[in-house]
Design a protein around this motif. Structure first.
Motif, PDB file in Angstrom:
ATOM      1  N   ARG A  41       5.985  11.962 -16.241  1.00  0.00           N
ATOM      2  CA  ARG A  41       6.951  12.552 -15.305  1.00  0.00           C
ATOM      3  C   ARG A  41       7.657  11.480 -14.476  1.00  0.00           C
ATOM      4  O   ARG A  41       8.665  11.734 -13.832  1.00  0.00           O
ATOM      5  N   TRP A  42       7.108  10.265 -14.474  1.00  0.00           N
ATOM      6  CA  TRP A  42       7.731   9.178 -13.708  1.00  0.00           C
ATOM      7  C   TRP A  42       8.651   8.312 -14.551  1.00  0.00           C
ATOM      8  O   TRP A  42       9.251   7.349 -14.057  1.00  0.00           O
ATOM      9  N   LEU A  43       8.737   8.590 -15.851  1.00  0.00           N
ATOM     10  CA  LEU A  43       9.463   7.711 -16.759  1.00  0.00           C
ATOM     11  C   LEU A  43      10.773   8.360 -17.191  1.00  0.00           C
ATOM     12  O   LEU A  43      10.777   9.504 -17.635  1.00  0.00           O
ATOM     13  N   GLY A 106       9.590  -2.540 -16.716  1.00  0.00           N
ATOM     14  CA  GLY A 106       8.953  -1.235 -16.535  1.00  0.00           C
ATOM     15  C   GLY A 106       7.469  -1.335 -16.827  1.00  0.00           C
ATOM     16  O   GLY A 106       7.017  -2.318 -17.445  1.00  0.00           O
ATOM     17  N   TRP A 107       6.727  -0.321 -16.372  1.00  0.00           N
ATOM     18  CA  TRP A 107       5.282  -0.368 -16.542  1.00  0.00           C
ATOM     19  C   TRP A 107       4.693   1.027 -16.427  1.00  0.00           C
ATOM     20  O   TRP A 107       5.239   1.910 -15.768  1.00  0.00           O
ATOM     21  N   HIS A 108       3.618   1.254 -17.112  1.00  0.00           N
ATOM     22  CA  HIS A 108       2.799   2.447 -16.876  1.00  0.00           C
ATOM     23  C   HIS A 108       1.389   2.189 -17.375  1.00  0.00           C
ATOM     24  O   HIS A 108       1.162   1.348 -18.240  1.00  0.00           O
ATOM     25  N   LEU A 109       0.459   2.934 -16.813  1.00  0.00           N
ATOM     26  CA  LEU A 109      -0.964   2.768 -17.118  1.00  0.00           C
ATOM     27  C   LEU A 109      -1.575   4.092 -17.515  1.00  0.00           C
ATOM     28  O   LEU A 109      -1.140   5.150 -17.044  1.00  0.00           O
ATOM     29  N   HIS A 110      -2.612   4.035 -18.340  1.00  0.00           N
ATOM     30  CA  HIS A 110      -3.506   5.190 -18.444  1.00  0.00           C
ATOM     31  C   HIS A 110      -4.209   5.307 -17.088  1.00  0.00           C
ATOM     32  O   HIS A 110      -4.626   4.283 -16.523  1.00  0.00           O
ATOM     33  N   ALA A 114      -5.979   2.450 -13.765  1.00  0.00           N
ATOM     34  CA  ALA A 114      -5.223   2.226 -12.525  1.00  0.00           C
ATOM     35  C   ALA A 114      -6.143   1.671 -11.444  1.00  0.00           C
ATOM     36  O   ALA A 114      -7.372   1.772 -11.535  1.00  0.00           O
ATOM     37  N   GLY A 115      -5.523   1.077 -10.448  1.00  0.00           N
ATOM     38  CA  GLY A 115      -6.260   0.632  -9.258  1.00  0.00           C
ATOM     39  C   GLY A 115      -7.040  -0.652  -9.456  1.00  0.00           C
ATOM     40  O   GLY A 115      -7.933  -0.978  -8.678  1.00  0.00           O
ATOM     41  N   LYS A 116      -6.684  -1.414 -10.483  1.00  0.00           N
ATOM     42  CA  LYS A 116      -7.415  -2.659 -10.768  1.00  0.00           C
ATOM     43  C   LYS A 116      -6.496  -3.875 -10.788  1.00  0.00           C
ATOM     44  O   LYS A 116      -6.940  -4.981 -11.111  1.00  0.00           O
ATOM     45  N   GLY A 117      -5.226  -3.660 -10.494  1.00  0.00           N
ATOM     46  CA  GLY A 117      -4.290  -4.787 -10.477  1.00  0.00           C
ATOM     47  C   GLY A 117      -3.791  -5.207 -11.842  1.00  0.00           C
ATOM     48  O   GLY A 117      -3.121  -6.229 -11.970  1.00  0.00           O
ATOM     49  N   TYR A 118      -4.054  -4.404 -12.868  1.00  0.00           N
ATOM     50  CA  TYR A 118      -3.662  -4.815 -14.215  1.00  0.00           C
ATOM     51  C   TYR A 118      -2.137  -4.880 -14.385  1.00  0.00           C
ATOM     52  O   TYR A 118      -1.619  -5.789 -15.033  1.00  0.00           O
ATOM     53  N   VAL A 119      -1.440  -3.886 -13.819  1.00  0.00           N
ATOM     54  CA  VAL A 119       0.014  -3.885 -14.021  1.00  0.00           C
ATOM     55  C   VAL A 119       0.659  -5.051 -13.281  1.00  0.00           C
ATOM     56  O   VAL A 119       1.568  -5.709 -13.801  1.00  0.00           O
ATOM     57  N   THR A 120       0.196  -5.326 -12.087  1.00  0.00           N
ATOM     58  CA  THR A 120       0.765  -6.459 -11.346  1.00  0.00           C
ATOM     59  C   THR A 120       0.523  -7.757 -12.118  1.00  0.00           C
ATOM     60  O   THR A 120       1.436  -8.579 -12.269  1.00  0.00           O
ATOM     61  N   GLU A 121      -0.679  -7.915 -12.627  1.00  0.00           N
ATOM     62  CA  GLU A 121      -1.012  -9.133 -13.392  1.00  0.00           C
ATOM     63  C   GLU A 121      -0.149  -9.225 -14.662  1.00  0.00           C
ATOM     64  O   GLU A 121       0.395 -10.287 -14.985  1.00  0.00           O
ATOM     65  N   ASP A 145      10.336   8.618  -4.809  1.00  0.00           N
ATOM     66  CA  ASP A 145       9.002   8.986  -4.312  1.00  0.00           C
ATOM     67  C   ASP A 145       7.882   8.367  -5.155  1.00  0.00           C
ATOM     68  O   ASP A 145       6.721   8.761  -5.015  1.00  0.00           O
ATOM     69  N   ASN A 146       8.210   7.387  -5.996  1.00  0.00           N
ATOM     70  CA  ASN A 146       7.160   6.747  -6.815  1.00  0.00           C
ATOM     71  C   ASN A 146       6.534   5.599  -6.012  1.00  0.00           C
ATOM     72  O   ASN A 146       6.839   4.416  -6.215  1.00  0.00           O
ATOM     73  N   ALA A 147       5.649   5.986  -5.107  1.00  0.00           N
ATOM     74  CA  ALA A 147       5.071   5.003  -4.178  1.00  0.00           C
ATOM     75  C   ALA A 147       4.249   3.947  -4.913  1.00  0.00           C
ATOM     76  O   ALA A 147       4.285   2.766  -4.558  1.00  0.00           O
TER      77      ALA A 147
HETATM   78  C1  LIG Z   1       2.915   2.654 -11.338  1.00  0.00           C
HETATM   79  C2  LIG Z   1       1.502   2.343 -11.806  1.00  0.00           C
HETATM   80  C3  LIG Z   1       1.574   1.503 -13.062  1.00  0.00           C
HETATM   81  C4  LIG Z   1       0.781   1.556 -10.697  1.00  0.00           C
HETATM   82  O1  LIG Z   1      -0.566   1.389 -11.032  1.00  0.00           O
HETATM   83  P1  LIG Z   1      -1.563   0.611 -10.057  1.00  0.00           P
HETATM   84  O2  LIG Z   1      -2.912   0.687 -10.613  1.00  0.00           O
HETATM   85  O3  LIG Z   1      -1.363   1.082  -8.660  1.00  0.00           O
HETATM   86  O4  LIG Z   1      -0.992  -0.884 -10.116  1.00  0.00           O
HETATM   87  P2  LIG Z   1      -1.801  -2.207 -10.401  1.00  0.00           P
HETATM   88  O5  LIG Z   1      -2.349  -2.203 -11.776  1.00  0.00           O
HETATM   89  O6  LIG Z   1      -0.909  -3.325 -10.032  1.00  0.00           O
HETATM   90  O7  LIG Z   1      -3.043  -2.100  -9.404  1.00  0.00           O
HETATM   91  C5  LIG Z   1      -2.854  -2.231  -8.015  1.00  0.00           C
HETATM   92  C6  LIG Z   1      -4.004  -1.551  -7.308  1.00  0.00           C
HETATM   93  O8  LIG Z   1      -5.221  -2.123  -7.777  1.00  0.00           O
HETATM   94  C7  LIG Z   1      -5.970  -2.642  -6.668  1.00  0.00           C
HETATM   95  N1  LIG Z   1      -6.763  -3.778  -7.192  1.00  0.00           N
HETATM   96  C8  LIG Z   1      -8.087  -3.692  -7.506  1.00  0.00           C
HETATM   97  N2  LIG Z   1      -8.500  -4.848  -8.030  1.00  0.00           N
HETATM   98  C9  LIG Z   1      -7.426  -5.694  -8.045  1.00  0.00           C
HETATM   99  C10 LIG Z   1      -7.257  -7.038  -8.479  1.00  0.00           C
HETATM  100  N3  LIG Z   1      -8.251  -7.744  -8.996  1.00  0.00           N
HETATM  101  N4  LIG Z   1      -6.023  -7.597  -8.361  1.00  0.00           N
HETATM  102  C11 LIG Z   1      -4.998  -6.897  -7.826  1.00  0.00           C
HETATM  103  N5  LIG Z   1      -5.116  -5.608  -7.395  1.00  0.00           N
HETATM  104  C12 LIG Z   1      -6.326  -5.008  -7.511  1.00  0.00           C
HETATM  105  C13 LIG Z   1      -4.901  -2.958  -5.647  1.00  0.00           C
HETATM  106  O9  LIG Z   1      -5.434  -3.013  -4.348  1.00  0.00           O
HETATM  107  C14 LIG Z   1      -3.975  -1.774  -5.820  1.00  0.00           C
HETATM  108  O10 LIG Z   1      -4.540  -0.612  -5.268  1.00  0.00           O
HETATM  109  P3  LIG Z   1      -3.845   0.108  -3.987  1.00  0.00           P
HETATM  110  O11 LIG Z   1      -2.470   0.506  -4.408  1.00  0.00           O
HETATM  111  O12 LIG Z   1      -4.762   1.247  -3.735  1.00  0.00           O
HETATM  112  O13 LIG Z   1      -3.832  -0.949  -2.934  1.00  0.00           O
HETATM  113  C15 LIG Z   1       0.692   3.640 -12.120  1.00  0.00           C
HETATM  114  O14 LIG Z   1       0.612   4.399 -10.947  1.00  0.00           O
HETATM  115  C16 LIG Z   1       1.336   4.491 -13.208  1.00  0.00           C
HETATM  116  O15 LIG Z   1       1.156   4.241 -14.398  1.00  0.00           O
HETATM  117  N6  LIG Z   1       2.089   5.531 -12.799  1.00  0.00           N
HETATM  118  C17 LIG Z   1       2.707   6.453 -13.758  1.00  0.00           C
HETATM  119  C18 LIG Z   1       3.820   5.800 -14.518  1.00  0.00           C
HETATM  120  C19 LIG Z   1       4.849   5.168 -13.601  1.00  0.00           C
HETATM  121  O16 LIG Z   1       5.137   5.656 -12.536  1.00  0.00           O
HETATM  122  N7  LIG Z   1       5.472   4.069 -14.065  1.00  0.00           N
HETATM  123  C20 LIG Z   1       6.531   3.406 -13.330  1.00  0.00           C
HETATM  124  C21 LIG Z   1       7.821   4.074 -13.563  1.00  0.00           C
HETATM  125  S1  LIG Z   1       9.112   3.309 -12.567  1.00  0.00           S
END
Ligand SMILES: CC(C)(COP(=O)(O)OP(=O)(O)OC[C@H]1O[C@@H](n2cnc3c(N)ncnc32)[C@H](O)[C@@H]1OP(=O)(O)O)[C@@H](O)C(=O)NCCC(=O)NCCS
Length: 194
Positions: A41-43, A106-110, A114-121, A145-147
């Motif tokens: 729904r975010w893509l 662009g990016w998305h995760l299962h 999520a919550g592990k920093g994989y997308v940022t890395e 609204d895609n926080a």
């Molecule tokens: C957008 C999306 C990819 C973000 O995923 P995410 O897990 O928040 O992003 P990251 O992989 O960068 O992880 C960051 C989180 O991991 C945490 N984290 C845990 N271990 C970490 C580490 N070793 N290094 C960095 N961050 C870590 C961070 O604190 C952060 O959590 P917080 O937001 O609660 O502070 C995901 O929500 C998603 O797939 N959404 C649906 C699809 C989508 O919206 N795609 C984008 C369309 S524009």
């Protein structure tokens, strides 16, 4: 640093991840991710149609290799967690629709990854490869609204242009941009202030 036009050549290794081309063996995981409304729904542009079967997954997988073949600066890569071999999601460089060649990341995760920093890395590695391939700037465009996605772009240090009338997707979107000069300046600063 040279800025000639080069191909992005996966696989790309990061600390915890392997960014690599998708293959047919990924079909089940692709279906698991692309059939989830909370992901899709975010893509892109509605209607959001959950992926139904392996045939659709294979088309989706082939789309990325076709894109990369056509323009080797672009593509969509599986974010594989090296320790487990699990595909966490996708990071991509694609053109903005009718964007006169402007490229977005662009990016998305299962949700299980999520919550592990994989997308940022992963995205840091993709930005690095994109700029090394000669892209002058990379955009990010998301629903206002895609926080979670905005938090990724901010963590990446992309410049936030705010919420605008979206010239590429329509509606209102939050838009970020990073130029090669801004990217390079980070590393020059590090050298200047070790
Ligand atoms: C957008 C999306 C990819 C973000 O995923 P995410 O897990 O928040 O992003 P990251 O992989 O960068 O992880 C960051 C989180 O991991 C945490 N984290 C845990 N271990 C970490 C580490 N070793 N290094 C960095 N961050 C870590 C961070 O604190 C952060 O959590 P917080 O937001 O609660 O502070 C995901 O929500 C998603 O797939 N959404 C649906 C699809 C989508 O919206 N795609 C984008 C369309 S524009």
């Amino acid at each position: 640093m040279s800025h000639s036009s080069n191909a992005i050549e996966p696989p790309i290794d990061t600390e915890r991840l392997l960014l690599r081309a998708y293959g047919e063996d990924d079909a089940d995981r692709v279906i698991d991710i692309q059939s989830r409304l909370d992901v899709i729904r975010w893509l892109g542009i509605p209607p959001y149609l959950p992926m139904k079967d392996r045939a659709e997954a294979l088309v989706w997988i082939a789309k990325w290799s076709d894109l990369h073949e056509k323009d080797p600066r672009l593509g969509g890569w599986a974010i594989e967690i090296r320790e487990t071999g699990v595909v966490a999601g996708t990071a991509m460089l694609v053109e903005l629709p009718n964007g006169e060649g402007k490229v977005q990341i662009g990016w998305h995760l299962h949700p299980d990854s999520a919550g592990k920093g994989y997308v940022t890395e992963a995205a840091l590695a993709v930005l690095s490869a994109g700029f090394a391939s000669g892209l002058p700037e990379i955009w990010a465009d998301m629903f206002e609204d895609n926080a979670a996605s905005a938090a990724v772009a901010r963590r990446l240090g992309m410049a936030e242009l705010g919420v605008i009338d979206d010239p590429w997707y329509g509606g209102r979107s939050r838009v970020f941009r990073l130029t090669r000069e801004q990217w390079d300046a980070r590393f020059e600063q590090k050298v200047a202030n070790p």
